[in-house]
Write an enzyme that holds these catalytic residues in place. Structure first.
Site, PDB file in Angstrom:
ATOM      1  N   ASP A   1       8.474   5.576   9.131  1.00 29.12           N
ATOM      2  CA  ASP A   1       8.026   5.515   7.740  1.00 29.12           C
ATOM      3  C   ASP A   1       6.754   6.337   7.531  1.00 29.12           C
ATOM      4  O   ASP A   1       5.912   6.440   8.419  1.00 29.12           O
ATOM      5  CB  ASP A   1       7.761   4.056   7.366  1.00 29.12           C
ATOM      6  CG  ASP A   1       7.568   3.896   5.875  1.00 29.12           C
ATOM      7  OD1 ASP A   1       8.534   4.143   5.138  1.00 29.12           O
ATOM      8  OD2 ASP A   1       6.447   3.545   5.457  1.00 29.12           O
TER       9      ASP A   1
ATOM     10  N   ASP B   1       5.268   6.426  -1.025  1.00 26.69           N
ATOM     11  CA  ASP B   1       6.596   6.337  -1.641  1.00 26.69           C
ATOM     12  C   ASP B   1       6.511   6.744  -3.101  1.00 26.69           C
ATOM     13  O   ASP B   1       5.414   6.892  -3.658  1.00 26.69           O
ATOM     14  CB  ASP B   1       7.116   4.880  -1.590  1.00 26.69           C
ATOM     15  CG  ASP B   1       7.072   4.292  -0.194  1.00 26.69           C
ATOM     16  OD1 ASP B   1       7.844   4.741   0.643  1.00 26.69           O
ATOM     17  OD2 ASP B   1       6.224   3.404   0.035  1.00 26.69           O
TER      18      ASP B   1
ATOM     19  N   LYS C   1       3.673   5.391  -5.096  1.00 27.65           N
ATOM     20  CA  LYS C   1       3.469   4.012  -4.677  1.00 27.65           C
ATOM     21  C   LYS C   1       2.737   4.027  -3.332  1.00 27.65           C
ATOM     22  O   LYS C   1       3.005   4.875  -2.493  1.00 27.65           O
ATOM     23  CB  LYS C   1       4.821   3.317  -4.552  1.00 27.65           C
ATOM     24  CG  LYS C   1       4.723   1.847  -4.225  1.00 27.65           C
ATOM     25  CD  LYS C   1       6.084   1.183  -4.254  1.00 27.65           C
ATOM     26  CE  LYS C   1       5.957  -0.252  -3.751  1.00 27.65           C
ATOM     27  NZ  LYS C   1       5.587  -0.304  -2.317  1.00 27.65           N
ATOM     28  N   ASP C   2       1.850   3.062  -3.158  1.00 32.59           N
ATOM     29  CA  ASP C   2       1.113   2.887  -1.902  1.00 32.59           C
ATOM     30  C   ASP C   2       0.225   4.082  -1.548  1.00 32.59           C
ATOM     31  O   ASP C   2       0.017   4.396  -0.364  1.00 32.59           O
ATOM     32  CB  ASP C   2       2.070   2.562  -0.742  1.00 32.59           C
ATOM     33  CG  ASP C   2       2.739   1.205  -0.919  1.00 32.59           C
ATOM     34  OD1 ASP C   2       2.182   0.376  -1.664  1.00 32.59           O
ATOM     35  OD2 ASP C   2       3.798   0.985  -0.335  1.00 32.59           O
TER      36      ASP C   2
ATOM     37  N   ASN D   1      11.784   6.592  -0.402  1.00 33.05           N
ATOM     38  CA  ASN D   1      11.040   6.203   0.792  1.00 33.05           C
ATOM     39  C   ASN D   1      10.803   7.444   1.655  1.00 33.05           C
ATOM     40  O   ASN D   1      11.721   7.940   2.304  1.00 33.05           O
ATOM     41  CB  ASN D   1      11.809   5.143   1.576  1.00 33.05           C
ATOM     42  CG  ASN D   1      10.915   4.437   2.559  1.00 33.05           C
ATOM     43  OD1 ASN D   1       9.855   3.932   2.182  1.00 33.05           O
ATOM     44  ND2 ASN D   1      11.302   4.434   3.818  1.00 33.05           N
TER      45      ASN D   1
HETATM   46 MG    MG Z   1       7.741   3.723   2.683  1.00 31.71          MG
END
Ligand code: MG
Length: 215
Positions: A134, A138, A150-151, A118
Site C-alpha cells: 500500500d 488514496d 484521502k489520507d 487505492n
Molecule cells: Mg491505501
C-alpha cells in the site's frame, strides 16, 4: 481448492477464492480473502462484509487505534492477527502494471457509496492470489463524481518517517494525478456502468486459508 494448490501464474474462474495481500519488504501485514468475479485483463475481486482478515494488531490481539498518529502507529509493537472486514461490499478492479487498484464500495444493503482509488505497487500474481504494497495516499470519488485526496496527512507522515523517499512520494502522487482526468471524464469504471453490479447469489463466503502467509 486450497490456494497453495494453485501454481502461479494461474487463471482463476468466477467464484474461486483467493487472497489480496499487502506486504512491503517482509512478511504479509494484511490479507483479504476475496471471491474472483472475473480474471482477465482487468481482474475483478469481490470483498464482502463479514470476511475474516489478517491484519496488524497489538501484541495482545486488540485493534491498533486508528486515531493514533501515523508515526506512532507505525512504531508500535504489533503482530499480525485476526480481523474482520465490515460495513462495505467492495468490487476491486486490478490491472497488471497499474500503480493502483480501483474499488467500488456499497453498504451491506447495496447502497452505492463511491469509488476508491487505492494507490499501491503493481500487483504480483502469487500462488495464493495477488500481492501488493500500500502507498498510504488514496483518492475518494463520491457517487456524484466529486473527487478528493484521502489520507494526505498520513502520507506526509509516512514520508517524514522515511517509509517513502521524496522520489517515491512524487511517483505515488503522479500515479494519483493520472487517474483524475479519467474520473472527471467519467471513463470506465467511473462511468457508473458497474454500480448495478451484484455477485452471483451462489457464491460462498471465503475463509482464511491456512497458507495465508505463504511465500
Ligand atoms: Mg491505501
Amino acid at each position: 481448492m486450497r490456494a497453495a494448490d494453485a501454481v502461479s501464474p494461474v487463471h482463476r474462474s468466477p467464484g474461486d477464492h483467493a487472497l489480496l495481500r499487502y506486504r512491503r519488504l517482509g512478511p504479509v501485514s494484511y490479507a483479504l480473502p476475496v471471491t474472483v468475479v472475473r480474471d482477465s485483463d482487468v481482474v475483478m475481486l469481490w470483498l464482502q462484509p463479514g470476511t475474516p482478515t489478517r491484519k496488524r494488531v497489538m501484541p495482545d490481539g486488540s485493534s491498533i487505534p486508528r486515531d493514533f498518529p501515523y508515526a506512532e502507529r507505525a512504531a508500535l509493537p504489533h503482530v499480525v492477527g485476526e480481523g474482520t472486514w465490515t460495513t462495505n461490499h467492495a468490487l476491486i478492479l486490478v490491472r497488471d502494471g497499474d500503480p493502483c487498484d480501483i474499488r467500488l464500495f456499497w453498504s451491506e444493503s447495496w447502497e452505492f457509496k463511491g469509488w476508491y482509488v487505492n494507490l499501491q505497487d503493481p500487483v504480483r500474481r502469487v500462488p495464493t492470489g495477488w500481492d501488493t504494497a500500500d502507498h498510504v495516499l488514496d483518492l475518494w470519488v463520491d457517487p456524484g463524481g466529486r473527487w478528493a485526496w484521502k489520507d494526505e496527512h498520513e502520507f506526509a507522515e509516512a514520508i517524514r518517517i522515511g517509509r517513502f523517499s521524496e522520489t517515491e512520494a512524487e511517483a505515488i502522487r503522479a500515479a494519483g494525478r493520472a487517474v483524475i482526468p479519467k474520473i472527471e471524464a467519467q471513463v470506465w469504471p467511473f462511468d457508473r456502468s458497474l454500480i448495478e453490479w451484484r455477485p452471483d447469489p451462489g457464491w460462498s463466503m471465503p475463509g482464511m486459508p491456512d497458507d495465508w502467509n505463504a511465500d
